[in-house]
Design an enzyme around this catalytic site. Structure first.
Site, PDB file in Angstrom:
ATOM      1  N   GLY A 149     -78.376 -82.310 -13.203  1.00 28.83           N
ATOM      2  CA  GLY A 149     -78.683 -83.135 -12.307  1.00 28.83           C
ATOM      3  C   GLY A 149     -79.703 -84.384 -13.072  1.00 28.83           C
ATOM      4  O   GLY A 149     -79.726 -84.158 -14.301  1.00 28.83           O
ATOM      5  N   SER A 150     -80.365 -85.151 -12.375  1.00 28.31           N
ATOM      6  CA  SER A 150     -81.269 -86.197 -12.882  1.00 28.31           C
ATOM      7  C   SER A 150     -82.294 -86.523 -12.148  1.00 28.31           C
ATOM      8  O   SER A 150     -82.259 -86.180 -10.847  1.00 28.31           O
ATOM      9  CB  SER A 150     -80.134 -87.416 -13.450  1.00 28.31           C
ATOM     10  OG  SER A 150     -79.784 -88.112 -12.212  1.00 28.31           O
ATOM     11  N   GLY A 151     -83.267 -87.299 -12.854  1.00 25.12           N
ATOM     12  CA  GLY A 151     -84.315 -87.831 -12.101  1.00 25.12           C
ATOM     13  C   GLY A 151     -85.039 -88.979 -12.781  1.00 25.12           C
ATOM     14  O   GLY A 151     -84.406 -89.388 -13.827  1.00 25.12           O
ATOM     15  N   PHE A 177     -87.468 -88.914 -15.182  1.00 29.86           N
ATOM     16  CA  PHE A 177     -87.936 -88.438 -16.133  1.00 29.86           C
ATOM     17  C   PHE A 177     -86.726 -88.474 -17.137  1.00 29.86           C
ATOM     18  O   PHE A 177     -86.915 -88.545 -18.387  1.00 29.86           O
ATOM     19  CB  PHE A 177     -88.494 -87.160 -16.132  1.00 29.86           C
ATOM     20  CG  PHE A 177     -87.397 -86.171 -15.468  1.00 29.86           C
ATOM     21  CD1 PHE A 177     -86.737 -85.585 -16.514  1.00 29.86           C
ATOM     22  CD2 PHE A 177     -87.246 -85.964 -14.294  1.00 29.86           C
ATOM     23  CE1 PHE A 177     -85.419 -84.662 -15.943  1.00 29.86           C
ATOM     24  CE2 PHE A 177     -86.360 -85.105 -13.646  1.00 29.86           C
ATOM     25  CZ  PHE A 177     -85.461 -84.467 -14.339  1.00 29.86           C
ATOM     26  N   GLY A 178     -85.503 -88.355 -16.734  1.00 31.16           N
ATOM     27  CA  GLY A 178     -84.142 -88.232 -17.487  1.00 31.16           C
ATOM     28  C   GLY A 178     -83.386 -87.318 -16.652  1.00 31.16           C
ATOM     29  O   GLY A 178     -82.983 -87.685 -15.698  1.00 31.16           O
ATOM     30  N   VAL A 207     -81.192 -83.165 -16.435  1.00 34.34           N
ATOM     31  CA  VAL A 207     -81.230 -81.838 -16.669  1.00 34.34           C
ATOM     32  C   VAL A 207     -79.976 -81.416 -17.015  1.00 34.34           C
ATOM     33  O   VAL A 207     -78.918 -81.552 -16.348  1.00 34.34           O
ATOM     34  CB  VAL A 207     -81.533 -81.047 -15.261  1.00 34.34           C
ATOM     35  CG1 VAL A 207     -81.476 -79.473 -15.414  1.00 34.34           C
ATOM     36  CG2 VAL A 207     -83.141 -81.477 -14.986  1.00 34.34           C
ATOM     37  N   ASP A 245     -94.554 -80.869  -3.457  1.00 33.06           N
ATOM     38  CA  ASP A 245     -93.249 -81.385  -3.271  1.00 33.06           C
ATOM     39  C   ASP A 245     -92.236 -80.717  -2.677  1.00 33.06           C
ATOM     40  O   ASP A 245     -91.046 -80.507  -3.246  1.00 33.06           O
ATOM     41  CB  ASP A 245     -92.800 -82.066  -4.701  1.00 33.06           C
ATOM     42  CG  ASP A 245     -91.669 -82.942  -4.635  1.00 33.06           C
ATOM     43  OD1 ASP A 245     -91.325 -83.560  -3.391  1.00 33.06           O
ATOM     44  OD2 ASP A 245     -91.006 -83.679  -5.565  1.00 33.06           O
TER      45      ASP A 245
HETATM   46  P1  ADP Z   1     -87.116 -84.165 -10.173  1.00 30.68           P
HETATM   47  O1  ADP Z   1     -88.466 -84.152 -10.466  1.00 30.68           O
HETATM   48  O2  ADP Z   1     -86.591 -85.437 -10.813  1.00 30.68           O
HETATM   49  O3  ADP Z   1     -87.133 -84.091  -8.846  1.00 30.68           O
HETATM   50  P2  ADP Z   1     -86.118 -81.597 -10.589  1.00 30.68           P
HETATM   51  O4  ADP Z   1     -86.894 -80.812 -11.114  1.00 30.68           O
HETATM   52  O5  ADP Z   1     -86.126 -81.444  -8.895  1.00 30.68           O
HETATM   53  O6  ADP Z   1     -86.501 -83.175 -10.982  1.00 30.68           O
HETATM   54  O7  ADP Z   1     -84.530 -81.483 -10.977  1.00 30.68           O
HETATM   55  C1  ADP Z   1     -83.612 -82.431 -10.424  1.00 30.68           C
HETATM   56  C2  ADP Z   1     -82.279 -82.014 -10.537  1.00 30.68           C
HETATM   57  O8  ADP Z   1     -81.707 -81.123 -11.901  1.00 30.68           O
HETATM   58  C3  ADP Z   1     -82.125 -80.794  -9.468  1.00 30.68           C
HETATM   59  O9  ADP Z   1     -81.676 -81.430  -8.124  1.00 30.68           O
HETATM   60  C4  ADP Z   1     -81.066 -79.906  -9.862  1.00 30.68           C
HETATM   61  O10 ADP Z   1     -79.671 -80.333  -9.680  1.00 30.68           O
HETATM   62  C5  ADP Z   1     -81.034 -80.020 -11.415  1.00 30.68           C
HETATM   63  N1  ADP Z   1     -82.117 -78.735 -11.771  1.00 30.68           N
HETATM   64  C6  ADP Z   1     -83.512 -78.919 -11.896  1.00 30.68           C
HETATM   65  N2  ADP Z   1     -83.476 -77.566 -12.398  1.00 30.68           N
HETATM   66  C7  ADP Z   1     -82.560 -77.010 -12.378  1.00 30.68           C
HETATM   67  C8  ADP Z   1     -82.466 -75.610 -12.621  1.00 30.68           C
HETATM   68  N3  ADP Z   1     -83.516 -74.696 -13.077  1.00 30.68           N
HETATM   69  N4  ADP Z   1     -81.226 -75.101 -12.452  1.00 30.68           N
HETATM   70  C9  ADP Z   1     -80.284 -75.658 -12.106  1.00 30.68           C
HETATM   71  N5  ADP Z   1     -80.280 -76.946 -11.908  1.00 30.68           N
HETATM   72  C10 ADP Z   1     -81.516 -77.537 -12.105  1.00 30.68           C
HETATM   73 MG    MG Z   2     -86.955 -82.912  -7.503  1.00 30.34          MG
END
Ligand code: ADP
Ligand code: MG
Length: 609
Positions: free
Chosen positions: A333-335, A337-338, A340, A449
């Site tokens: 996934g992504s956000g 910050f960068g 995942v 959140d």
């Molecule tokens: P943001 O702060 O940008 O919302 P998140 O922590 O929600 O960041 O993570 C973004 C995405 O990364 C999630 O929607 C998910 O798809 C993937 N991801 C984050 N943490 C995990 C995890 N522990 N296991 C699997 N996928 C994850």
């Molecule tokens: Mg999130």
């Protein structure tokens, strides 16, 4: 099974007939005043106590083998609540219709019965021994999985019955039955060596007859052509009442000297070791049952922290070594910050799958600080329903290493699986989220959140709260956090006091929980689709709320509405929300499914029940 009437305000639990009459007197003795209590003679049954013409009437409500409830000679209903609902419209043989519930007075709790305590003990022992859990992990396993664990216990209970002889041969069974008296109906059950199926051996006219027990695809047992049962002991209990095609009604069991009796804390029968965290990459197990039972959260590798092992804990540090981390190219996934990424982390004794949040912009100090804050919060949390952090890694980038939840976010998961995931599954998942939030509330953390996008799936029956990027730890005597200024906020998930006063508390998390529930029950739709974030506030102030999702049970919509009570002081806390979710979950997990209902109706029509 968990008490199917546990959530009803007019249910008193295990009280005597005399006590029931006292409560009805207190209630005013009007015609049709009623209450429900546990039946002290049968397991799973109730008694309906009511008033008519200043007299008391008590009607036993029996729980039948197919899981339905009925007053002797009356119609079957899928639960005690439905039964009362029915008799409130139609007396159908009762002294009059049920007109007014005699609710428990304030401060009067539901009375736990002998069997409740016995069941709790059995369950605790079973979970302790099967999954080697202790303390909070043990309690939380029971709270979240009681219906499944009870089913597991029930499906293996025959092993403790005197009539169960394990794997003995047909000849051996005959020897045992022919020894001593030979009354009709003397019987035993054995496991057949050939293929692990079972057989019933019954004496009739001084001859032993053997019946093979079939098991269908869904795991139900039956004598060929006969009625189907979830468990072997239910089959035996039924055949004690009706011969159902076999030579004789079962009477005296031919006892196996080796079996132990059912004692509350007796060692639970051993569970076949078929369990592992099997699910494909998106966390969805198309066939969620392995063998007879499905994978429970406790069967996965992420139920307990890897650091629950003292040897691993000894080595634990906030910063983990880069050489112990293997980073895959796969992006989860992504956000902002960068991104995942998927990876593997080498612990002392084993390797675990991890998700690695990789910081994109290295040099911006505040971005770094934010990630470190998120890490410090997560470092303090340890709950099966919260994504745990393994550590922070400082290398080519700053990285947050977390447990893997491979099923992805709840909203996407449900959106893609709309046709295969029943409402009860959603209740189960949202109950788990409430357990995680109750834990957070207890530790005085605010999430800020909570949304379906931040609930990640381990598998179809296991969800974890994630994304602590906005979270705050409150000081011991603070009940809220006040943000200094507005930020990039998820307005549609925020309570009025967050927007009006920048005040964040567990009660505002409760509001977000309500929105998350709505997202879940709509299978991942976006809330307030037609409104802009800034328009939602005036919508709420006009006292409007999101509508009840199609097919959502009214009990669940009521929880949502309570989460959206305008004044935060009047809103329930997570203690309350979790309890309501639990009770509702137990009440529906106990009911026969649609298929079961049809089977029950068919059996009834053919006069078999
Ligand atoms: P943001 O702060 O940008 O919302 P998140 O922590 O929600 O960041 O993570 C973004 C995405 O990364 C999630 O929607 C998910 O798809 C993937 N991801 C984050 N943490 C995990 C995890 N522990 N296991 C699997 N996928 C994850
Ligand atoms: Mg999130």
């Amino acid at each position: 099974m968990p008490d199917a009437a546990g959530h009803l305000p007019f249910y008193y639990g295990s009280i005597s007939r005399a006590d029931a009459e006292e409560y009805l007197k207190l209630g005013g003795m009007m015609d049709g005043l009623f209450l429900l209590r546990q039946c002290l003679r049968t397991l799973g049954g109730y008694v309906l106590s009511m008033v008519y013409n200043l007299h008391f009437h008590h009607y036993p409500v029996e729980r039948q083998l197919n899981g339905t409830y009925a007053i002797a000679g009356g119609k079957a209903h899928c639960g005690p609540a439905e039964l009362c609902e029915y008799y409130s419209k139609d007396a159908d043989g009762l002294c009059c219709t049920l007109r007014r519930p005699c609710n428990r007075p304030a401060g009067v709790e539901c009375q736990a019965g002998v069997f409740d305590n016995m069941r709790d003990n059995m369950m605790r022992e079973y979970v302790r021994q099967t999954w080697k859990l202790e303390g909070d992990a043990l309690e939380q396993a029971i709270i979240s999985q009681a219906p499944q664990v009870e089913k597991l216990i029930a499906t293996t209970a025959h092993e403790r019955m005197a009539w169960y002889h394990g794997t003995i041969s047909r000849d051996e069974a005959e020897r045992k039955l022919y020894s001593g008296a030979q009354p009709d109906g003397k019987f035993l059950m054995r496991e057949r060596k050939e293929n692990g199926t079972y057989a019933l051996s019954v004496m009739y006219g001084k001859t032993v007859y053997h019946y093979k027990i079939d098991q269908d695809k869904s795991g139900k047992y039956s004598i060929p052509e006969g009625t189907k049962f979830d468990t072997l002991w239910q089959l035996v209990e039924y055949l004690k009442l009706k011969s159902d095609g076999i030579m004789a009604v079962l009477k005296e069991s031919c006892p196996n000297s080796c079996t132990f009796s059912i004692a509350p804390a007796a060692a639970p029968p051993s569970l076949p070791k078929i369990r592992q965290a099997a699910s494909n990459s998106d966390g969805y197990t198309p066939e969620p049952f392995i063998g007879k039972s499905r994978i429970l959260p406790m069967d996965t590798s992420v139920y307990e922290s890897p650091y629950s092992d003292p040897e691993e804990l000894k080595e634990r540090k906030l910063f983990v070594k880069r050489e112990l981390l293997l980073i895959d190219e796969v992006e989860l996934g992504s956000g902002n910050f960068g991104c995942v990424k998927k990876g593997v982390y080498k612990l002392k004794k084993r390797q675990i799958d991890v998700a690695i949040k990789v910081l994109k912009v290295q040099d911006e100090k505040n971005v770094r600080d934010e990630m470190m804050k998120e890490a410090e919060i997560m470092h303090q949390l340890d709950n099966p329903y919260i994504v745990r952090m393994i550590g922070v890694c400082e290398a080519e980038n700053l990285m947050l290493v977390m447990e893997m939840a491979s099923g992805g976010p709840l909203n996407k998961f449900l959106g893609a699986k709309k046709d295969v995931i029943p409402m009860s599954n959603i209740v189960e998942l949202m109950h788990q989220v409430s357990i995680g939030m109750k834990y957070l509330e207890g530790k005085n953390f605010v999430h800020r959140d909570l949304a379906a996008r931040n609930v990640l799936m381990v598998n179809q029956h296991y969800a974890k709260i994630s994304d602590f990027g906005l979270s705050k730890a409150l000081a011991a005597d603070d009940s809220y956090y006040k943000a200094k200024s507005f930020g990039k906020w998820p307005l549609k998930w925020y309570a009025p006091e967050c927007i009006n006063y920048r005040k964040f508390s567990s009660r505002s998390d409760v509001w977000s929980y309500g929105i998350t529930m709505w997202e879940a029950f709509t299978y991942g739709q976006k809330p307030y689709k037609k409104l802009k974030g800034t328009e939602v506030m005036s919508f709420i102030e006009r006292n409007e709320r999101l509508a009840c999702p199609a097919g959502c049970p009214p009990e669940m919509y009521q929880v949502m509405l309570d989460c959206w009570i305008f004044k935060m002081e009047d809103r329930p806390n997570f203690d309350n929300v979790e309890y309501r979710m639990r009770m509702y979950y137990y009440s529906i997990a106990d009911k026969p499914d649609k298929e079961g209902k049809e089977a029950a109706a068919a059996a009834e029509a053919s006069g078999k029940v």
